[in-house]
Every structure is written in structure tokens, then in C-alpha cells.
Enzyme design. Structure first.
Site, PDB file in Angstrom:
ATOM      1  N   SER A 186      -5.600 120.323 -25.819  1.00 19.18           N
ATOM      2  CA  SER A 186      -6.626 120.174 -25.734  1.00 19.18           C
ATOM      3  C   SER A 186      -7.106 119.789 -27.432  1.00 19.18           C
ATOM      4  O   SER A 186      -6.303 118.518 -27.365  1.00 19.18           O
ATOM      5  CB  SER A 186      -7.484 121.298 -25.664  1.00 19.18           C
ATOM      6  OG  SER A 186      -9.118 120.698 -25.337  1.00 19.18           O
ATOM      7  N   ASP A 253      -5.541 113.598   0.698  1.00 20.70           N
ATOM      8  CA  ASP A 253      -4.808 114.238   1.012  1.00 20.70           C
ATOM      9  C   ASP A 253      -3.807 113.754   0.771  1.00 20.70           C
ATOM     10  O   ASP A 253      -2.950 113.581   0.425  1.00 20.70           O
ATOM     11  CB  ASP A 253      -5.425 115.397   1.585  1.00 20.70           C
ATOM     12  CG  ASP A 253      -3.748 116.581   1.665  1.00 20.70           C
ATOM     13  OD1 ASP A 253      -3.163 116.374   0.722  1.00 20.70           O
ATOM     14  OD2 ASP A 253      -4.194 117.365   2.158  1.00 20.70           O
ATOM     15  N   ASP A 256      -0.314 110.852  -0.118  1.00 19.92           N
ATOM     16  CA  ASP A 256       1.315 111.066  -0.348  1.00 19.92           C
ATOM     17  C   ASP A 256       2.298 111.721   0.832  1.00 19.92           C
ATOM     18  O   ASP A 256       3.189 111.393   0.505  1.00 19.92           O
ATOM     19  CB  ASP A 256       1.254 112.425  -1.526  1.00 19.92           C
ATOM     20  CG  ASP A 256       0.265 112.599  -1.164  1.00 19.92           C
ATOM     21  OD1 ASP A 256      -0.056 113.294  -0.187  1.00 19.92           O
ATOM     22  OD2 ASP A 256      -0.115 114.128  -2.167  1.00 19.92           O
ATOM     23  N   ASP A 260      -1.196 118.794   1.785  1.00 18.33           N
ATOM     24  CA  ASP A 260      -0.971 119.712   0.710  1.00 18.33           C
ATOM     25  C   ASP A 260      -1.979 120.307   0.210  1.00 18.33           C
ATOM     26  O   ASP A 260      -2.285 120.920  -0.529  1.00 18.33           O
ATOM     27  CB  ASP A 260       0.017 120.010   0.176  1.00 18.33           C
ATOM     28  CG  ASP A 260      -0.296 118.258  -0.985  1.00 18.33           C
ATOM     29  OD1 ASP A 260      -1.438 117.601  -0.354  1.00 18.33           O
ATOM     30  OD2 ASP A 260       0.873 118.032  -1.924  1.00 18.33           O
ATOM     31  N   ASP A 400      -8.230 117.879 -14.382  1.00 20.29           N
ATOM     32  CA  ASP A 400      -8.936 117.922 -15.487  1.00 20.29           C
ATOM     33  C   ASP A 400     -10.249 117.586 -15.319  1.00 20.29           C
ATOM     34  O   ASP A 400     -10.730 116.760 -15.957  1.00 20.29           O
ATOM     35  CB  ASP A 400      -8.093 117.778 -16.526  1.00 20.29           C
ATOM     36  CG  ASP A 400      -8.747 118.075 -17.764  1.00 20.29           C
ATOM     37  OD1 ASP A 400     -10.601 118.414 -18.355  1.00 20.29           O
ATOM     38  OD2 ASP A 400      -7.750 117.869 -19.204  1.00 20.29           O
ATOM     39  N   HIS A 439      -7.838 121.345 -16.949  1.00 23.34           N
ATOM     40  CA  HIS A 439      -7.840 121.217 -18.234  1.00 23.34           C
ATOM     41  C   HIS A 439      -7.068 122.516 -19.053  1.00 23.34           C
ATOM     42  O   HIS A 439      -6.964 123.633 -18.904  1.00 23.34           O
ATOM     43  CB  HIS A 439      -9.717 121.571 -18.976  1.00 23.34           C
ATOM     44  CG  HIS A 439      -9.119 120.739 -20.488  1.00 23.34           C
ATOM     45  ND1 HIS A 439      -8.469 119.925 -21.006  1.00 23.34           N
ATOM     46  CD2 HIS A 439      -9.386 121.911 -21.761  1.00 23.34           C
ATOM     47  CE1 HIS A 439      -8.757 120.179 -22.119  1.00 23.34           C
ATOM     48  NE2 HIS A 439      -9.219 121.023 -22.446  1.00 23.34           N
TER      49      HIS A 439
END
Ligand SMILES: *[C@@H]1O[C@H](CO)[C@@H](O)[C@H](O)[C@H]1NC(C)=O
Ligand SMILES: *[C@@H]1O[C@H](CO)[C@@H](O)[C@H](O)[C@H]1NC(C)=O
Ligand SMILES: *[C@@H]1O[C@H](CO)[C@@H](O)[C@H](O)[C@H]1NC(C)=O
Ligand SMILES: *[C@@H]1O[C@H](CO)[C@@H](O)[C@H](O)[C@H]1NC(C)=O
Ligand SMILES: *[C@@H]1O[C@H](CO)[C@@H](O)[C@H](O)[C@H]1NC(C)=O
Ligand SMILES: *[C@@H]1O[C@H](CO)[C@@H](O)[C@H](O)[C@H]1NC(C)=O
Length: 504
Positions: A186, A253, A256, A260, A400, A439
């Protein structure tokens, strides 16, 4: 009884640390002297042996435990600015690994001190932190109008800390550190970037994680969710924003290859909240509500990022699979509020709880033109860092919610363009985008390594550049791919297990 015990221990560890391998030019802790960096004046310094120093809690730059250190506390000032900058340099009494580690802060705090210093020292590093002369509580109303304190915070103090820490390491151990590393997430990530961009000689390796670069832009863009919320009349209940977010995960979802609950590459997710208008949501046990056009429009606005009234792009939004709720409620994101109130409007007592789009756009332009060069820390020219053999890595969570991961991609692309391609950039800068990571941690996905410096050390010292970095947590493991590669399920085997995924 305490003083004799202290003296006994001090002598004991001194004798012990010199048994066998005492280098010729070592200085005992209590005799260490501080040479202030150029441009700075010493206010005071103390060097004290401390034993069994521990920090309870999770670590991400080393291992937990306790350590005996020489704690050098230094205060510096600059000219007649009246600033008093604190530096803490921890020098392990035994088992120094020959490495120096600079550690960073978060938000408007320039350093995290024991949270990062202790794990670093336990792992054998000499390590340092600084407060930049501004308070660690993050109150900016007391320093926004000091040019010196701003310089300290933006780039100077952690550079000075590096000079001090390397010098004290050399005096204490009798030789210069073999290697130097930066660690931070950060604001700490932005500080690492600042070192690579402005003081390329300082570090051999830099972990600039989820970096708060493009500071001038993200601080305004982070206010946008609140403004967007205010545009549709009544604010959209957070539970509805959450439900739409969950629908975005369901929609993408399987891209890919695996169910999951994570979107490996959100860039491929074309979810539009309009597709779930009419969806029933159970917001509390007695009440079912329905997603409206206006709810969907607000979610889309937050997700798609900050634009002006004519729809021109200003800064990136958040990715599907990210919790959009945090900044969409009053009073808004604290750092944005402080930035607008103290640094831009220069009126710490102002109420900035209801900024409309046109005002926010003006503030954005003011922030970029007035503060971008100094605070942005987004100079893509890393040629000096590359030339000195420096290596930098960044990971950033796709989920994030405070710093858009797309800002990191934007920076990486600009570096690639200037450096002459991905292969060239791979020699000195690599980024890793982690599905479902929040984050600097958190989120539903696999979590960050407990020793984030390990891959960087391998790269710097053994020339073994990371292709993947192992993340684990929330019952899942993944070898996160070097961008622009992305994860794909192999088609069989437990989806929670990294071994059943490949980078394509
Ligand atoms: C060193 O100076 C700082 C800043 O003026 C002050 O807060 C601190 O108490 C001083 N420490 C010692 C040991 O004198
Ligand atoms: C440090 O901790 C160890 C192990 O817990 C203990 O044996 C030792 O006495 C402690 N030393 C001091 C100075 O507290
Ligand atoms: C800076 O701000 C502080 C706190 O608001 C105030 O006391 C001080 O007078 C200001 N100094 C200048 C130069 O504006
Ligand atoms: C969205 O999913 C999260 C994680 O499974 C869950 O905690 C949350 O309650 C869901 N939101 C809604 C509105 O159902
Ligand atoms: C739901 O209704 C029950 C029965 O009327 C009541 O006891 C409960 O407090 C209500 N729950 C909420 C969240 O309002
Ligand atoms: C899949 O792996 C996870 C994590 O190791 C484990 O908790 C889970 O039980 C496994 N599932 C099956 C079906 O083996």
C-alpha cells in the site's frame, strides 16, 4: 535488581557476539554513533540493547518469534523546518544474515515499526522504519501545509532511513550489508516504487506490493463510490451491492474452467449488473427485495470507475469479485476525505460528506495537476534501477477494494512500453495478480505468502526469477502467475489445490 541484570546481559551478549567471528571494525551497540545523511541534522540518538523483543500477530515479511537487538533510535531535522523525524533501526545481536531491510507504512502513516521490524530482525535482517516526522495516527491536518513534512512523507525520510540503516549496519557488524531489500504494501508499496524511481542505488530488491502509486488519482477515485451512491436518490442497500457482486462471481467463475468461487482473470469478465435486474435478494430474515434498474446502474458506475459527466475516463474502478460496499457508505473512505479536505481544499474543518460528480471531477484535475508529479510516484522510467541490477516485484489482489488493481497494470504497461517489451521488463520488474485477494490481504481467495521477501531474495541473490508465487489460505492454494499469464484449471483434481492449475 534490574540495573545489574541489564549490565550483565549487555556484557554477556557483547562477549558472545564477538566469539569466533568478530569482524575487525565492529562497534558495540552503546558506542554506535549516527552520521546524519546530507541535508539533515541530528537532534538526538540512543542505542540500546534489548532482549526477547517480540511482536504478536501475523507477519508478512519474515517469521514470528523473539530476537535480541541493538535498537538505534534517531531523530533528525532539516534546516530550520522544525521537523523531528524518528527513525528506528534494529540490529540483531546475533545471526545477522548480511542483509538490510527497509520497511514501509500504510495510509498516511510512513512506517509500521514493530509490526514489520520485529519479523525482519527475527529473520536475521538489520531493518529500519521511519515516521517521516508526521504522526503515525494518520492525522494530516497538522502537517499538510508543511513543505518539508510533505517531502519527508513522499520520498525523503525512507531514503534517509536507508542511508542511516546501511551505515549503522556497517559500523555494528564491521562490513557493509551484502544485499539490501525494501518491503512494503500500500503506502509501503508506493514507498518502494519511490526508491526505484528516485533513489535507484538504495535497494537491490524491492517488494512494492499493492502499491499506492497514482496517489493523486486513487485518492479521488476512492471517493467516487460514495458520489455514485448519492446519484440514484436513496443509497442502494449494501446487501444489494453484495448480492450483485456475488452474481458477478457466479457469471464469471467458470471462465477459468473451475467452479471455485474465484475469477482468475477478471479482465475477461463482461458482467453487467443490468442482467440481474429483477433478481430477488433476501436482505434480512423477514424481507425479500428486488434489484432495480437504479441499483444496477449504481453498481455498474462503481465497478466501471470514475468518469466525468460526459463519460470520459478519469480513473479505474473495481473488478468483479470485489467488495464494493466499503467505500459506498458515509462518511466515505477516510484517506480520500483527508486528501480532499486537507491537501486540496486546505480547510481541515470542512464537511466533505456530500461531494457531487462535477465537484469531484474538478478536484480530480486539481489533484493531478497540482500533486501528480510529487505524490503520484508513477514514473515508468526504471532504467537507472535496471542498470544497477535492481529487481522489483509487485503482487496485487484482483479483489482489492481500496487501490484498483488496474492502476498497477496501467503502470506495468507503461514500464513495458518504455523498456522495450515484456521480455526486457521481466529482467527487472515482474507483477503477479492474485484472484480473490483483497487489499494487502483478506478477501475470499488464497492469501499472501508469510515471507513475501523469499521470492525476491532468490531472484536477487541466485538469479532465479519468479515465474509463479505460491499463495495459500481460505482452504485453497494457487501458484500465482507472472502477469500477463493467468491461471487455468487443468480439468481434473481438487480445484483447491495449486497442483491442478497451470499458467497460460
Ligand atoms: C529526541 O528528540 C525528539 C524530538 O524532539 C524527542 O521527542 C525525544 O524525546 C528526544 N529523545 C531523547 C532521548 O532525548
Ligand atoms: C528470553 O527468553 C528466553 C526463552 O523464553 C529466556 O530463557 C531468557 O531468560 C529470556 N531473556 C531475557 C533477558 O528476558
Ligand atoms: C498550518 O496548519 C496548522 C494547523 O491547521 C496551523 O496551525 C498553521 O498556522 C498553518 N501554517 C501555515 C503556514 O499555514
Ligand atoms: C455474497 O457472498 C458472500 C460470501 O459467500 C456472503 O457472505 C454474502 O452474504 C453474500 N451476499 C448476499 C447478499 O447474499
Ligand atoms: C423478523 O421477524 C421476527 C418476528 O416478527 C422478529 O422477531 C425479528 O426481530 C425480525 N427480524 C428482523 C431482522 O427484523
Ligand atoms: C480439496 O482440498 C482442500 C484443501 O486442501 C481440502 O480441504 C478438501 O477437503 C479437498 N476436497 C476433496 C474433495 O478432496
Amino acid at each position: 535488581m534490574l540495573p545489574p541484570l541489564g549490565v550483565y546481559l549487555a556484557l554477556g551478549s557483547l562477549v558472545q557476539s564477538c566469539l569466533g567471528s568478530c569482524a575487525p571494525n565492529t562497534t558495540p551497540c552503546s558506542a554506535l554513533t549516527v552520521t546524519p545523511p546530507k541535508g539533515a541534522t541530528l537532534i538526538n540518538a540512543t542505542a540500546t540493547e534489548r532482549y526477547n523483543v517480540t511482536y504478536e500477530g501475523p507477519t508478512y515479511n519474515g517469521v514470528a518469534g523473539s530476537v535480541d537487538i541493538c535498537d538505534v533510535e534517531v531523530y533528525l531535522t532539516h534546516g530550520d523546518a522544525g521537523d523531528a523525524v524518528r527513525f528506528a533501526i534494529y540490529l540483531p545481536l546475533k545471526g545477522w544474515n548480511g542483509r538490510w531491510q527497509g520497511t514501509g507504512g500504510g495510509g498516511f502513516a510512513a512506517g509500521s515499526f514493530d509490526f514489520e521490524l520485529v519479523p525482519a530482525a527475527v529473520s536475521g535482517y538489520s531493518a529500519g522504519a521511519t515516521d517521516a516526522g508526521v504522526n503515525l495516527a494518520g492525522d494530516t491536518d497538522v502537517w499538510y501545509n508543511s513543505t518539508q513534512l510533505v517531502e519527508n512523507f513522499v520520498h525523503l525520510s525512507f531514503h534517509e532511513m536507508t542511508v542511516l540503516g546501511k551505515d549503522l549496519s556497517e559500523k555494528f557488524y564491521g562490513r557493509k550489508p551484502d544485499y539490501s531489500y525494501w518491503f512494503g504494501c500500500s503506502t509501503g508499496g508506493r514507498q518502494g516504487m519511490s526508491e526505484a524511481q528516485r533513489y535507484p542505488e538504495d535497494y537491490d530488491g524491492i517488494a512494492a506490493l499493492a502499491p499506492a502509486i497514482n496517489w493523486d488519482k486513487i485518492t479521488i477515485a476512492d471517493y467516487w463510490p460514495l458520489t455514485a451512491q448519492g446519484q440514484g436518490g436513496e443509497p442502494v442497500p449494501l446487501c444489494k451491492l453484495s448480492a450483485i457482486g456475488n452474481a458477478s462471481i457466479s457469471a464469471c467463475d467458470l471462465l477459468d474452467g473451475a467452479a471455485d468461487g474465484l475469477i482468475s482473470n477478471p479482465l475477461k469478465c463482461k458482467f453487467d449488473a443490468k442482467s440481474v435486474v429483477g433478481m430477488k435478494v433476501q436482505c434480512d430474515e423477514n424481507d425479500t427485495t428486488i434489484i432495480t434498474e437504479s441499483d444496477a446502474a449504481v453498481w455498474n458506475k462503481i465497478r466501471n470507475g470514475f468518469k466525468d459527466e460526459r463519460g470520459n475516463f478519469l480513473w479505474y474502478g473495481l473488478e468483479p469479485g470485489t467488495n464494493l460496499q466499503n467505500q459506498a457508505i458515509q462518511p466515505g473512505f477516510l484517506i480520500s476525505i483527508q486528501w480532499i479536505r486537507d491537501f486540496l481544499l486546505r480547510e481541515p474543518s470542512l464537511d466533505v460528506s456530500d461531494i457531487k460528480q462535477d465537484q469531484l471531477v474538478d478536484l480530480f484535475h486539481q489533484s493531478v495537476s497540482g500533486f501528480g508529479d510529487l505524490w503520484g510516484t508513477s514514473n515508468p522510467d526504471l532504467s537507472a534501477y535496471h542498470a544497477r541490477g535492481g529487481k522489483m516485484l509487485t503482487w496485487h489482489g484482483w479483489s482489492d477494494d481500496l487501490i484498483s488493481p488496474l492502476g498497477t497494470l496501467d503502470y506495468w504497461k507503461r514500464v513495458v512500453e518504455l523498456a522495450g517489451g515484456e521480455e526486457k521488463t521481466d529482467e527487472f520488474y515482474r507483477i503477479f495478480m492474485a484472484p480473490g485477494l483483497g487489499h494487502c490481504g483478506g478477501g475470499p481467495g488464497p492469501q499472501i505468502p508469510t515471507d513475501n521477501l523469499a521470492p525476491l531474495v532468490e531472484w536477487v541473490e541466485k538469479g532465479k526469477a519468479p515465474e509463479t508465487i505460491l499463495f495459500s489460505g481460505n482452504g485453497q492454494t494457487r501458484n500465482i502467475c507472472k502477469f500477463p499469464k493467468e491461471l487455468e484449471y487443468r480439468g481434473s483434481g481438487n480445484v483447491s489445490d495449486a497442483a491442478n492449475w497451470k499458467c497460460i
